[in-house]
Design an enzyme around this catalytic site. Structure first.
Site, PDB file in Angstrom:
ATOM      1  CD  GLU A   7      20.112   1.536   4.941  1.00  0.00           C
ATOM      2  OE1 GLU A   7      19.019   1.787   5.476  1.00  0.00           O
ATOM      3  OE2 GLU A   7      20.208   0.837   3.919  1.00  0.00           O
ATOM      4  CG  ASP A  19      18.170   0.696   8.566  1.00  0.00           C
ATOM      5  OD1 ASP A  19      18.453  -0.491   8.778  1.00  0.00           O
ATOM      6  OD2 ASP A  19      17.188   1.042   7.907  1.00  0.00           O
ATOM      7  CG  HIS A  57      11.839  -2.691   4.196  1.00  0.00           C
ATOM      8  ND1 HIS A  57      12.304  -3.661   5.060  1.00  0.00           N
ATOM      9  CD2 HIS A  57      12.822  -1.754   4.123  1.00  0.00           C
ATOM     10  CE1 HIS A  57      13.506  -3.329   5.498  1.00  0.00           C
ATOM     11  NE2 HIS A  57      13.848  -2.177   4.936  1.00  0.00           N
TER      12      HIS A  57
END
Length: 243
Positions: free
Chosen positions: A133, A159, A31
Site C-alpha cells: 500500500e 492507501d 482500524h
C-alpha cells in the site's frame, strides 16, 4: 475465496458469515476497537463454525499473540521492503524464524498437540499476507515477492490512492501499481487478495490474477441491509397512505 472485514467487537458476525458460506473474515485490529480478549473470542467462534479467522495486526508485535489464539493467518500493513517482509515472516514462523514457542495455546490444542507436530502444523498452515500500500513497495515489489514465506499480497488501493495524491482508485498511478503487484505475484507464485466494491471491479481484478476478495465489512453489510429494509418499508407505507 470471499471474505469481509470485521469492525464490530463481537463474535456474532463471524458466525453469521460462516453460515452464509464466506471462506474467511479479517479481524481488523488496525482500524477498529478490538482488544486481545475480543479477538480471542472471535477466533474461537471462527474455529467452531469453520470459517478462517485472519487478523489484520496493528504492528508486528501482535503477530505472536493472534497466532497463539488460533488465527489462520495475519494481514500485515505497510510491507514496503524485502527487509520488512523478512521481519514479518520471521515473527510468524518457528523454523528459520523468531516466533516464540508455546503449544499450550488454542493453536496448540492447549497442550494436546506435541511440540514437533505443533511446529510443523503452524509453519505449514499459517498464512502471511503482506499489504502492499506504499509507492516505495511498488519500487521493489519483485524483491518483496521473492521473500520466502510471504504467501500472498493484499493490494491496498485506498492507501495507494492517498499516497499518490490521486483522486480515485481509477487513477493511472493506482492502476499501474495494481498491474505491478499482480505481475510480481504471478511471477513468484503468490496469491493476490483485494478489497472490491462491485462485482464488475472484482471481475476485472480476477482477470489480473486476484483470487481472494474482501467485500465491505460487517458494518458495511449492516448499513446496506438497514438502508434497503428502511427504504422498502418507507416506500410501501407511502404508497398505502397515498391510496
Amino acid at each position: 475465496m470471499f471474505g469481509t472485514f470485521l469492525k464490530t467487537p463481537t463474535s456474532h458476525a463471524a458466525e453469521i458469515l460462516a453460515q452464509e458460506g464466506y471462506a474467511f473474515v479479517v479481524i481488523d485490529e488496525e482500524h477498529a476497537p478490538f482488544n486481545p480478549e475480543t479477538t480471542d473470542r472471535i477466533l474461537a467462534a471462527c474455529r467452531a463454525t469453520g470459517i478462517a479467522g485472519v487478523v489484520r495486526v496493528a504492528d508486528t508485535g501482535q503477530i505472536l499473540r493472534v497466532l497463539d489464539c488460533g488465527a489462520a493467518g495475519v494481514l500485515v500493513p505497510h510491507v514496503d521492503s524485502p527487509e520488512r517482509a523478512r521481519q514479518v515472516v520471521a515473527m510468524a514462523r518457528y523454523r528459520g524464524g523468531a516466533r516464540g514457542f508455546s503449544n499450550t495455546t488454542r493453536a496448540g490444542g492447549f497442550g494436546a498437540t506435541g511440540m514437533a507436530e505443533h511446529i510443523a502444523e503452524q509453519d505449514a498452515g499459517v498464512a502471511v499476507v503482506a499489504m502492499i500500500e506504499d509507492p516505495r513497495a511498488i519500487d521493489c515489489i519483485d524483491a518483496i515477492a521473492a521473500v520466502d514465506g510471504i504467501d500472498a499480497f493484499f493490494i491496498g488501493r485506498g492507501d495507494l490512492t492517498v499516497a499518490y495524491g490521486a483522486q480515485s482508485q481509477a487513477a493511472s498511478e493506482v492502476r499501474g501499481a495494481v498491474d505491478a503487484i499482480t505481475a510480481a505475484a504471478r511471477k513468484a507464485g503468490r496469491r493476490v487478495f483485494v478489497m472490491s466494491g462491485t462485482p464488475e471491479d472484482a471481475a476485472e481484478l480476477s482477470a489480473k490474477g486476484a483470487t481472494g476478495f474482501i467485500m465491505a465489512s460487517d458494518q458495511g453489510f449492516m448499513r446496506q441491509g438497514a438502508k434497503a429494509v428502511f427504504q422498502s418499508y418507507a416506500a410501501a407505507l407511502s404508497e398505502k397512505q397515498s391510496v
